[in-house]
Design an enzyme around this catalytic site. Structure first.
Site, mmCIF file in Angstrom:
data_model
loop_
_atom_site.group_PDB
_atom_site.id
_atom_site.type_symbol
_atom_site.label_atom_id
_atom_site.label_comp_id
_atom_site.label_asym_id
_atom_site.label_seq_id
_atom_site.Cartn_x
_atom_site.Cartn_y
_atom_site.Cartn_z
ATOM 1 N N CYS A 175 -5.135 12.507 12.785
ATOM 2 C CA CYS A 175 -5.777 11.205 12.690
ATOM 3 C C CYS A 175 -5.629 10.538 14.048
ATOM 4 O O CYS A 175 -5.029 11.108 14.959
ATOM 5 C CB CYS A 175 -5.175 10.364 11.589
ATOM 6 N N ARG A 224 -5.117 10.908 4.137
ATOM 7 C CA ARG A 224 -3.932 11.766 4.256
ATOM 8 C C ARG A 224 -2.995 11.626 3.070
ATOM 9 O O ARG A 224 -2.327 12.559 2.677
ATOM 10 C CB ARG A 224 -3.143 11.385 5.508
ATOM 11 N N ARG A 250 0.098 14.554 13.048
ATOM 12 C CA ARG A 250 0.663 14.392 11.709
ATOM 13 C C ARG A 250 0.796 15.704 10.928
ATOM 14 O O ARG A 250 0.081 15.944 9.954
ATOM 15 C CB ARG A 250 -0.134 13.348 10.939
ATOM 16 N N PRO A 251 1.736 16.554 11.344
ATOM 17 C CA PRO A 251 1.948 17.822 10.633
ATOM 18 C C PRO A 251 2.536 17.619 9.227
ATOM 19 O O PRO A 251 2.981 16.517 8.889
ATOM 20 C CB PRO A 251 2.948 18.554 11.530
ATOM 21 N N ILE A 252 2.550 18.701 8.423
ATOM 22 C CA ILE A 252 3.106 18.611 7.061
ATOM 23 C C ILE A 252 4.213 19.645 6.843
ATOM 24 O O ILE A 252 4.572 19.958 5.722
ATOM 25 C CB ILE A 252 1.997 18.808 5.998
ATOM 26 N N ASP A 253 4.732 20.177 7.984
ATOM 27 C CA ASP A 253 5.716 21.257 7.871
ATOM 28 C C ASP A 253 6.946 20.868 7.042
ATOM 29 O O ASP A 253 7.498 21.690 6.315
ATOM 30 C CB ASP A 253 6.138 21.715 9.286
ATOM 31 N N LEU A 254 7.361 19.604 7.142
ATOM 32 C CA LEU A 254 8.582 19.205 6.426
ATOM 33 C C LEU A 254 8.346 19.153 4.916
ATOM 34 O O LEU A 254 9.230 19.493 4.125
ATOM 35 C CB LEU A 254 9.093 17.856 6.938
ATOM 36 N N LYS A 269 0.842 -1.209 0.000
ATOM 37 C CA LYS A 269 0.000 0.000 0.000
ATOM 38 C C LYS A 269 0.876 1.258 0.000
ATOM 39 O O LYS A 269 0.642 2.178 -0.769
ATOM 40 C CB LYS A 269 -0.885 0.005 1.259
ATOM 41 N N ASN A 270 1.905 1.262 0.848
ATOM 42 C CA ASN A 270 2.698 2.481 0.990
ATOM 43 C C ASN A 270 3.632 2.726 -0.195
ATOM 44 O O ASN A 270 4.279 3.774 -0.281
ATOM 45 C CB ASN A 270 3.489 2.452 2.300
ATOM 46 N N ASP A 282 4.368 0.678 12.061
ATOM 47 C CA ASP A 282 3.180 0.009 11.504
ATOM 48 C C ASP A 282 3.058 -1.452 11.946
ATOM 49 O O ASP A 282 2.073 -2.112 11.617
ATOM 50 C CB ASP A 282 3.199 0.083 9.965
ATOM 51 N N ILE A 319 7.661 7.132 16.949
ATOM 52 C CA ILE A 319 7.288 7.807 15.687
ATOM 53 C C ILE A 319 5.998 8.623 15.832
ATOM 54 O O ILE A 319 5.950 9.781 15.447
ATOM 55 C CB ILE A 319 7.132 6.793 14.523
ATOM 56 N N ARG A 372 -8.568 -0.350 4.366
ATOM 57 C CA ARG A 372 -7.693 0.646 3.733
ATOM 58 C C ARG A 372 -6.361 0.016 3.338
ATOM 59 O O ARG A 372 -5.729 0.471 2.383
ATOM 60 C CB ARG A 372 -7.395 1.794 4.713
HETATM 61 C C1 UD1 Z 1 4.139 6.836 6.284
HETATM 62 C C2 UD1 Z 1 3.279 5.615 6.072
HETATM 63 C C3 UD1 Z 1 2.708 5.134 7.393
HETATM 64 C C4 UD1 Z 1 3.816 4.937 8.425
HETATM 65 C C5 UD1 Z 1 4.706 6.176 8.527
HETATM 66 C C6 UD1 Z 1 5.914 5.976 9.418
HETATM 67 C C7 UD1 Z 1 2.449 5.935 3.822
HETATM 68 C C8 UD1 Z 1 1.281 6.216 2.931
HETATM 69 N N1 UD1 Z 1 2.218 5.951 5.154
HETATM 70 O O1 UD1 Z 1 3.279 7.873 6.784
HETATM 71 O O2 UD1 Z 1 2.030 3.903 7.158
HETATM 72 O O3 UD1 Z 1 3.240 4.688 9.685
HETATM 73 O O4 UD1 Z 1 5.183 6.545 7.211
HETATM 74 O O5 UD1 Z 1 6.669 4.903 8.979
HETATM 75 O O6 UD1 Z 1 3.541 5.681 3.357
HETATM 76 N N2 UD1 Z 1 6.218 14.606 10.625
HETATM 77 C C9 UD1 Z 1 6.403 15.928 10.928
HETATM 78 N N3 UD1 Z 1 6.310 16.839 9.903
HETATM 79 C C10 UD1 Z 1 6.033 16.472 8.616
HETATM 80 C C11 UD1 Z 1 5.855 15.097 8.332
HETATM 81 C C12 UD1 Z 1 5.958 14.193 9.368
HETATM 82 O O7 UD1 Z 1 6.651 16.307 12.071
HETATM 83 O O8 UD1 Z 1 5.966 17.341 7.741
HETATM 84 C C13 UD1 Z 1 6.297 13.617 11.725
HETATM 85 C C14 UD1 Z 1 4.961 12.904 11.944
HETATM 86 O O9 UD1 Z 1 4.091 13.643 12.762
HETATM 87 C C15 UD1 Z 1 5.383 11.607 12.588
HETATM 88 C C16 UD1 Z 1 6.741 11.335 11.918
HETATM 89 O O10 UD1 Z 1 7.172 12.572 11.354
HETATM 90 O O11 UD1 Z 1 5.568 11.778 13.947
HETATM 91 C C17 UD1 Z 1 6.687 10.272 10.835
HETATM 92 O O12 UD1 Z 1 5.780 10.641 9.846
HETATM 93 P P1 UD1 Z 1 5.994 10.272 8.325
HETATM 94 O O13 UD1 Z 1 7.230 9.466 8.152
HETATM 95 O O14 UD1 Z 1 5.854 11.526 7.518
HETATM 96 O O15 UD1 Z 1 4.728 9.355 8.044
HETATM 97 P P2 UD1 Z 1 3.800 9.378 6.797
HETATM 98 O O16 UD1 Z 1 4.558 9.634 5.550
HETATM 99 O O17 UD1 Z 1 2.596 10.225 7.079
#
Ligand code: UD1
Length: 419
Positions: A118, A94, A123-127, A22-23, A306, A328, A398
């Site tokens: 969620c 997401r 789950r921020p998107i700042d990065l 899936k990922n 996961d 995480i 999902r």
């Molecule tokens: C992906 C996987 C999910 C898995 C996760 C961690 C997919 C579709 N989903 O989710 O199944 O559980 O990796 O292995 O591939 N973070 C920030 N800022 C950001 C982005 C992330 O602080 O801009 C933090 C998140 O809050 C979290 C950590 O980084 O604490 C890991 O998140 P991330 O690796 O981005 O997970 P996803 O890509 O959402």
């Protein structure tokens, strides 16, 4: 709405085939819009998340043929427009945010409804946004939306404060046709990122180092169509490995990559599970004496978050004290309360769970609070005495293809009922 009913106690036997990841498939579908040629994804997993991201793409006028019978997806993004995708679909998943990178790359602008939090964390998107800005995009967030504009994306050096999987993928896709060279440092190294890079390179991209902490992307002028088969789902494989262990059974799993499963293999072996691998097939034997272990979730190649809830289920059935530390996601122990309803002894202290193995789990009505928690509760149900009903099973759909059918093929007493 459907729920899954499991009558526990059966010893599992036989073999199970693992689907594609899936990922991997979600970012690959997003990546298809980087070219206006057709792209084909073979052996794609037929999952709810795949259907949702396909609908999101349809809402911006891409043509998507999801052939469930042949497990093939054909994506034609010739007619795609830089309009805003349907907000209710975006908010449903997401993963839709992965369209941002490719859409900015293709149209120089994109507006998307902001993904919410969620069950497992904020789950921020700042990065992701930091990466787009570094490539020269102007990013605005407000009124529930994120918008980005860029006349031209220009390669840059980007250091991620945390190796985020989604941010690494999104930035990689935004940078693929940027002018010059982009370097992502402290990039996530998950196998799904390597798979995405392999897919993009087969479209004509020039990405080096994906799967390591430093990824170098040399911008190219355009990308062409391609055909790709995503990697096996290591989390689905890990879930079936734990199914063998929690039921003290021996099963064969077809479709594994030993390298991708290293952390799960290492911890289950430490717990006393016997694992034999030949090529892409694995035999998992959980019939021996199992012992407690400590686990800390980490970015790849560490133990995957996961797999955390599934292994918590297993450790609830293993005598002695195990400690799980979740590094995480800040809120990923929702399954513990449900497992306790089945007789598990789990205490949560901040980011750690202290698990005392019990003599037996007992069937109960429990709720899938998220995708992996739902899978973990099914696993607990397989080992529990009596009947377990897992509700809110849409979370599990999902990310798992035909989960009850795969378990039925292993002799489990499990069925899906529509309520
Ligand atoms: C992906 C996987 C999910 C898995 C996760 C961690 C997919 C579709 N989903 O989710 O199944 O559980 O990796 O292995 O591939 N973070 C920030 N800022 C950001 C982005 C992330 O602080 O801009 C933090 C998140 O809050 C979290 C950590 O980084 O604490 C890991 O998140 P991330 O690796 O981005 O997970 P996803 O890509 O959402």
């Amino acid at each position: 709405m459907s729920k899954i009913i499991v009558r526990g106690g059966n010893i599992l036997k036989g073999e199970v085939n693992i689907s594609a990841a899936k990922n991997s498939v979600l970012p690959i579908i997003a990546g298809c819009i980087l070219s206006d040629d057709k792209c084909i994804i073979d052996q794609a997993p037929m999952l709810e998340d795949v259907f949702v991201i396909s609908d999101v793409l349809r809402s911006v006028c891409a043509e998507i043929d999801v052939n469930r019978k042949d497990s093939r997806i054909i994506i034609d993004s010739t007619a795609i427009k830089d309009c805003e995708p349907a907000g209710e679909l975006v908010r449903k998943m997401r993963g839709s945010f992965l369209l941002m990178g490719p859409m900015i790359s293709r149209f120089g602008r994109f507006k998307l409804s902001l993904p919410g939090g969620c069950n497992i964390g904020t789950r921020p998107i700042d990065l992701h946004l930091k990466g787009f800005s570094a490539l020269g995009a102007e990013v605005n967030v407000g009124h529930g939306y994120v918008e980005a504009y860029a006349k031209k994306l220009i390669g840059s050096k980007i250091y991620l404060d945390f190796p985020s999987v989604g941010a690494t993928e999104n930035i990689m896709m935004a940078a693929v046709m940027a002018e010059g060279e982009t370097i992502i440092e402290n990039a996530a190294a998950e196998p799904e990122i390597e798979d995405l890079a392999k897919f993009l390179n087969s479209m004509g991209a020039n990405i080096i180092g994906a799967g390591s902490g430093t990824i170098r992307i040399i911008g190219v002028k355009s990308l062409r169509g391609t055909t790709h088969r995503p990697i096996y789902d290591r989390i689905e494989a890990g879930t079936f490995m734990i199914a063998a262990a929690i039921t003290r059974s021996r099963i064969k799993i077809n479709g594994v990559n030993e390298e991708h499963l290293k952390p799960v293999i290492a911890k289950l072996t430490e717990a006393g599970v016997f694992i034999k691998i030949e090529g892409d097939t694995m035999v998992v034997d959980g019939t021996g004496d199992l012992k407690p272990i400590d686990i800390k979730t980490m970015p790849y190649p560490g133990f995957p978050t996961d797999m955390q809830s599934q292994i918590a289920g297993l450790l609830s059935t293993v005598h002695g004290t195990s400690i799980i530390t979740e590094t995480i996601f800040e809120n990923r122990f929702m399954h513990a309360a449900e497992m306790k309803r089945m007789g598990a002894n789990i205490k949560i202290d901040g980011r750690s769970a202290v698990i005392e193995g019990v003599n037996k789990l007992t069937g109960a009505e429990v709720r899938a609070t998220d995708l992996r928690a739902g899978a973990a509760l099914i696993l607990c149900g397989l080992a529990a005495e009596g009947e377990t009903q897992v509700t809110d099973i849409y979370h599990v759909d999902r990310g798992y293809v035909d989960i009850e059918k795969k378990f039925q093929g292993l002799d489990a007493d499990i069925e899906r009922v529509n309520v």
